[in-house]
Design an enzyme around this catalytic site. Structure first.
Site, PDB file in Angstrom:
ATOM      1  N   ASP A  73       0.830  -1.208   0.000  1.00  0.00           N
ATOM      2  CA  ASP A  73       0.000   0.000   0.000  1.00  0.00           C
ATOM      3  C   ASP A  73       0.860   1.252   0.000  1.00  0.00           C
ATOM      4  OD1 ASP A  73       0.780  -0.676   2.699  1.00  0.00           O
ATOM      5  OD2 ASP A  73      -0.636   0.843   3.419  1.00  0.00           O
ATOM      6  N   GLU A 128      -0.194  -0.987   5.631  1.00  0.00           N
ATOM      7  CA  GLU A 128       0.874  -0.632   6.585  1.00  0.00           C
ATOM      8  C   GLU A 128       0.854   0.854   6.927  1.00  0.00           C
ATOM      9  OE1 GLU A 128       4.964   0.755   7.771  1.00  0.00           O
ATOM     10  OE2 GLU A 128       3.769   1.306   6.004  1.00  0.00           O
TER      11      GLU A 128
END
Length: 355
Positions: A73, A128
């Protein structure tokens, strides 16, 4: 491979391809699908998936297993997708440094290392960059710890291609004061809670943070106010105030010990824990870590931040941070990575895993 991921690309071109598939936190599905599809086409890998986290593992019967992990991400795009390559060999775009270059290196190794000297686990996980409750690696630890089993782990966060050992722990507390509300025209009838926060700030200003050496690496600590909340209106004496304090602590302390240190600094005030995460010891004395540092060939340093190596440490797996990209460019509009750095990271990891 059409619109899929061509793992035959070099790592820099593959980075660009990954960047061109937006994957802002909680919207990683399209990229996770491409990664899963590409890995399932690689012979000799067992591929598992949980949500938008993908794990691929070899089963070669080697004496040691290494985990290579990276998040897929990014922070929200800031007009910096699609990627672009300039004449100076810099690839620009959201996630180039943090950390799609590292993910590209993982994918290249997964596709091309047919006879590594260690068994390998490749972890690609989601979310994350946002609150820990959504973190895909946290979810894997809770649901599938067997997928993450290993003797040593490398988190391919950007480090400028040096080894960063362990990580700081972090906690946030609210240091609170109370007073008595009143009209500001008759302030003597009240007790100003914001004014009563002045000693909190004075203690912070006077605080001397520790610098702790562990395995030859120096972890600098920090204790800082990051938010002050208080007040009701422009004509009201406030009856409450809260100073949010962030403590970045050396991994020689547990979360409980760090909290007690903070409570000691603010003795006499109400201190309420908001959240915390443990640090991770560098673990450089482990034979696999020593071999890794030697293969990289640069002096290791302490990680001056919290990273997911702490999750591996909690599983009893020594872990380090190593990856292409400048961490100071992470989350910026100007995020970029040098093509040469991406290729160097892949080559050094390949040498370590085949030498």
């Amino acid at each position: 491979m059409g619109n899929g991921l061509d793992l035959g690309m070099d790592a820099a071109r593959l980075t660009a391809r990954l960047v061109d598939v937006p994957s802002v936190s909680r919207d990683e599905r399209a990229l996770a699908d491409l990664i899963e599809e590409a890995l399932r086409a690689v012979p000799g890998l067992r591929v598992d998936r949980d949500g938008d986290a993908v794990v691929a593992r070899t089963a070669l019967g080697r004496a040691e297993r290494v985990v290579l992990a990276g998040h897929i991400d990014t922070v929200p795009v800031a007009d910096n997708v699609p990627s672009r390559l300039d004449g100076a060999g810099l690839l620009w775009g959201c996630g180039t440094s943090d950390m799609k270059a590292g993910v590209a290196v993982q994918l290249r190794l997964a596709a091309t290392l047919t006879a590594p000297n260690r068994d390998l686990t490749y972890v690609f996980y989601d979310a994350e960059e946002i609150a820990a409750e959504f973190n895909g690696l946290k979810r894997l630890v809770e649901r599938h710890p067997d997928w993450l089993a290993g003797d040593f782990a490398v988190l391919l966060e950007p480090t400028g291609n040096r080894v960063d050992g362990g990580c700081q722990g972090t906690l946030r507390v609210q240091v609170r004061t109370t007073g008595r509300r009143a009209h500001s025209a008759r302030s003597w009838l009240g007790d100003n809670a914001i004014h009563k926060a002045a000693p909190i700030l004075a203690r912070l200003a006077a605080y001397e943070p520790r610098r702790v050496e562990i395995d030859g690496l120096v972890y600098p600590e920090g204790l800082n106010a990051v938010l002050i909340e208080g007040g009701h209106a422009g004509n009201v004496i406030p009856d409450s105030c809260a100073v949010t304090v962030n403590y970045r602590f050396s991994p020689d302390q547990s979360e409980a010990e760090a909290l007690e240190r903070v409570r000691g600094v603010f003795d006499g005030f109400e201190v309420v824990l908001a959240d915390s995460a443990p640090g991770a010891l560098p673990g450089l004395s482990h034979p696999a870590a020593a071999a890794f540092v030697a293969a990289i060939g640069t002096a290791p340093a302490a990680k001056e931040a919290w990273t997911d190596v702490a999750r591996f440490s909690a599983l009893g797996i020594p872990a380090v941070n190593y990856g292409p990209g400048d961490p100071t460019l992470a989350h910026t509009r100007e995020e970029n990575v040098a093509v040469a750095a991406v290729l160097e990271a892949e080559e050094k990891l390949r040498r370590w895993l085949t030498g």
